[in-house]
Design an enzyme around this catalytic site. Structure first.
Site, PDB file in Angstrom:
ATOM      1  N   PHE A 133       0.840  -1.191   0.000  1.00  0.00           N
ATOM      2  CA  PHE A 133       0.000   0.000   0.000  1.00  0.00           C
ATOM      3  C   PHE A 133       0.881   1.250   0.000  1.00  0.00           C
ATOM      4  CE2 PHE A 133      -2.312   3.340   2.403  1.00  0.00           C
ATOM      5  CZ  PHE A 133      -3.276   3.591   1.437  1.00  0.00           C
ATOM      6  N   GLN A 134       0.581   2.182  -0.894  1.00  0.00           N
ATOM      7  CA  GLN A 134       1.334   3.424  -1.074  1.00  0.00           C
ATOM      8  C   GLN A 134       2.819   3.186  -1.328  1.00  0.00           C
ATOM      9  OE1 GLN A 134       0.203   6.229   2.094  1.00  0.00           O
ATOM     10  NE2 GLN A 134      -1.439   6.951   0.756  1.00  0.00           N
ATOM     11  N   LYS A 148      10.183   2.824   6.404  1.00  0.00           N
ATOM     12  CA  LYS A 148       9.620   3.008   7.743  1.00  0.00           C
ATOM     13  C   LYS A 148      10.437   2.272   8.819  1.00  0.00           C
ATOM     14  CE  LYS A 148       5.078   2.517   9.973  1.00  0.00           C
ATOM     15  NZ  LYS A 148       4.572   3.858  10.279  1.00  0.00           N
ATOM     16  N   MET A 173      -0.371  33.045 -22.615  1.00  0.00           N
ATOM     17  CA  MET A 173       0.797  32.826 -23.471  1.00  0.00           C
ATOM     18  C   MET A 173       0.458  31.862 -24.611  1.00  0.00           C
ATOM     19  SD  MET A 173       3.785  33.749 -24.146  1.00  0.00           S
ATOM     20  CE  MET A 173       4.907  34.352 -22.892  1.00  0.00           C
TER      21      MET A 173
END
Lengths: 566, 161
Positions: free
Chosen positions: A113-114, A163, A480
């Site tokens: 996850f992530q 982590k 622009m």
């Protein structure tokens, strides 16, 4: 020796590196570092509203101060959100360190996850990056990251920290110095080449100093001014070089390139010697490469050898720190028998020509008393701030008008995304600059398009009580691109006309900022006065002439002498 | 023009990917690539063949040097050097061609490293041109499979990179 956890080591290193503020956004993979930040309390954390904002804020802080900017993001989407900011810093050589959380080492590669391979993703847009798999390597790696970010040609360095590494403990000792056998920071300029440069300058009749962001990065402001004045040569700056040489100096012929002054482009095109310092002959500067400065010999000074002989062939390459090389140039020139008057006499005919170009087509616009011209707003801001503000810009017409009509006399007063051209840069960069200089006036020059790209950062500015002034030049277009469509696509305004624009005054109200809007030229001065004096966050919206263009303009792929004038 | 570059690079994760990414990202070409650790296990030696005009080769060398992990880059093809490639070639070798394959192998000083009733597998080393020649001559006899290394190279005499 104290045993510290990875998260504590990170904070210790930040303190040792003199970091007092960081910009970030928490998440699961970085929650432990946030916990340590909370417990430690010594480092100020600015909570942004999107990780791209954190990256640009760190970048703005770095450009305004010359120090390394730091930002913090979690794994996965947090990390990928920083990518645009990293690429922005990479193109403009800005020293930032990006710390990202990563899933635990045991899960890396498992599509956790992530999880995302941010080191892989950012490899081509960082100066260097690391994944730290062992807490024992953490202090050394972080020290290297700061060292690499700020030395040589500066740039962004990303450190990805899983982590479990944040929580693992080890003996902490801050390494005294960095030893990187494969990384050379400051090559010494070759003395023989300095002598040759001196001879080339003495032989030239029409020299020009073409200076870029390298002059600002290397703090060579004084050295450049001394050298330029000594030989009495005209100076033109790139967008990144603005402020590297005083904008009001009589030898300054203005910015060059696609939206440069007529005079600067003509000076380059007709020169017989270009002395390029800390610039990289970008396509926006050279125009069509085959017709670029056909009569000129080129001396190119840059700390990054890859910038030399990349886009144009040069006659003399000098690899080194701009500051040192400019000092050596001055000493070399002093060693000749020429006096200041000799130099003046020698280049008098050249200056006569340059002054004629200046007179023929100075930067100009047609004032209108019915509708606000954006150039007028910028001129007024310049008059009222006397050039003392730190100006950030978004990207597009707002950026080019600012570059043309605000005179930057000091380095690090214009923060703008030059190389990557990142819309949405200005507001978060202003946050970074204002955090570094709470007492300075910081202005974000924006368009109604680009301000919406990171508009969420208004909340960050408000939370930190930053008195940033946001100037929105509102023409209801992506101006622009619209200008290109007008000139080169037979006015087919595909995707550039905003059929809906939010009410910026209500946005100001929602974010608890002061908002003033006007569409009347005669009110511009009063609105600016009131807005710039307001002690808090302020949005000033000017409804401007819808189809005002940026001129001069060199069409892409054309020679720089083929300018479209007003 | 073909150039052979010797690159000494930190033996660190991602170093090879940085080099490969540099080539693809900047539009340079890699014709062959060989990497192995040096006597010092913290450093790898990478031999890379590429092509381009002088300006491109100059950029390639400078860009490689700019990578934090790259210790040294030498264009060995600028001076006197030896280069070798190795190929394993599995050739059809049935009754009528068995002797012919052996003869070829002999002429080119190849080694037979595997034999089966219907094939021979040859090991051949040499500069790129020799490998090409062997392949051309074996083709009519029937090459079933081939595996080839990239070039490795070394400066002649006392010079080291």
């Amino acid at each position: 020796m104290a045993k510290l956890a990875g998260k504590q080591i990170i904070l210790e290193v930040l303190k040792q590196e003199g970091v007092d503020v960081i910009f970030g956004y928490p998440g699961g993979a970085i929650i432990d570092i946030y916990d340590a930040l909370h417990q430690d309390g010594a480092i100020k954390h600015v909570l942004v509203r999107h990780e791209q904002g954190a990256g640009h804020a760190a970048d703005g802080y770095a450009r305004a101060t010359g120090k390394v900017g730091v930002c913090l993001a979690t794994s996965g989407p947090g990390a990928t959100n920083t990518v645009t900011a990293i690429a922005t810093a990479n193109m403009d050589s800005v020293p930032i360190v990006i710390l990202t959380g990563q899933v635990p080492t045991s899960l890396i590669g498992n599509d956790a996850f992530q999880e995302v391979d941010i080191v892989g993703i950012t490899r081509p847009c960082t100066k260097h990056n690391y994944l730290v798999k062992n807490v024992k390597d953490l202090a050394k790696t972080l020290k290297e990251a700061f060292f690499i970010a700020r030395t040589g040609r500066p740039g962004p360095v990303l450190v990805d920290i899983p982590k479990d590494v944040q929580n693992a403990k080890t003996d902490f000792e801050y390494p005294e110095k960095v030893e990187l056998r494969s990384y050379i920071t400051h090559p010494e300029p070759d003395h023989k080449k300095i002598e040759r440069a001196g001879a080339m300058i003495e032989h030239s009749k029409k020299p020009v100093l073409y200076v870029g962001g390298g002059v600002v990065m290397s703090e060579s402001f004084d050295e450049l001014k001394e050298f330029a004045e000594k030989i009495n040569a005209p100076v033109t700056t790139t967008l990144m070089g603005l402020g590297g040489f005083p904008g009001t100096h009589p030898q300054n012929v203005g910015m060059l390139g696609m939206h440069g002054t007529y005079c600067a482009n003509m000076t380059m095109a007709n020169s017989d010697l270009i002395i390029a310092v800390g610039a990289r002959f970008d396509d926006r500067v050279t125009g069509k490469i085959d017709t670029f400065a056909p009569h000129a010999k080129i001396i190119h000074v840059d700390i990054d050898p890859t910038s030399i002989q990349k886009n144009v062939r040069v006659d003399l390459d000098i690899v080194g720190d701009c500051k040192k090389v400019l000092q050596k140039f001055t000493r070399q020139i002093e060693s000749s028998s020429w006096t200041i008057d000799d130099w003046k006499d020698r280049f008098a005919p050249w200056w006569e020509q340059i002054r004629a170009w200046e007179k023929r087509h100075p930067l100009s616009y047609k004032y209108d008393d019915k509708v606000i011209k954006p150039q007028f707003v910028i001129e007024k801001i310049y008059d009222m701030t006397k050039g003392k503000a730190i100006i950030t810009t978004e990207v597009g017409q707002n950026q080019m008008w600012t570059a043309q009509f605000y005179k930057f006399d000091k380095p690090r007063t214009l923060l703008t995304s030059g190389g990557l051209g990142t819309m949405g840069y200005g507001l978060p960069a202003a946050i970074g600059a204002q955090m570094a200089f709470p007492d300075k006036l910081v202005i974000d020059m924006a368009g109604d398009g680009s301000i919406q790209m990171n508009i969420q950062e208004l909340a960050t500015a408000r939370q930190e009580n930053l008195p940033i002034k946001i100037i929105i030049l509102n023409n209801g277009y992506l101006g622009m691109v619209r200008q290109w469509q007008e000139l080169f696509y037979e006015r087919r305004y595909s995707g550039t006309d905003f059929e809906f624009t939010p009410d910026f005054m209500k946005i100001a109200e929602a974010y608890d900022a002061k908002g003033i809007r006007t569409d009347k030229p005669e009110e511009v001065e009063r609105v600016l006065q009131e807005g710039l004096e307001h002690p808090g966050l302020t949005i000033l919206e000017f409804i401007i002439a819808r189809e005002e263009g940026v001129f001069p303009m060199v069409p892409a792929g054309k020679a720089t002498t083929e300018m479209l004038l007003v | 023009m073909r150039h052979t570059l010797s690159v000494l690079v930190e033996n660190s994760p991602g170093a090879l990917s940085r080099i490969a990414g540099l080539f693809s990202g900047r539009g340079f070409n890699i014709e062959s690539l060989c990497v192995a650790p040096t006597l010092d296990p913290t450093m790898s030696h990478l031999t890379l063949s590429t092509s381009g005009d002088d300006q491109i080769i100059e950029q390639i060398i400078k860009q490689l040097n700019r990578l934090v992990d790259v210790y040294k880059v030498v264009d060995v093809s600028e001076g006197e050097f030896v280069e070798r490639e190795m190929a394993l070639i599995k050739v059809k070798a049935e009754d009528d061609t068995r002797a012919e394959v052996l003869r070829m192998s002999d002429i080119f000083r190849c080694k037979i490293v595997d034999v089966s009733p219907k094939t021979y597998t040859l090991e051949v080393t040499g500069p790129e041109s020799k490998i090409k020649a062997v392949v051309e001559l074996l083709k009519p006899l029937g090459i079933k499979e081939m595996a080839k290394t990239g070039t490795i190279a070394m400066l002649r005499e006392k010079k080291t990179i």
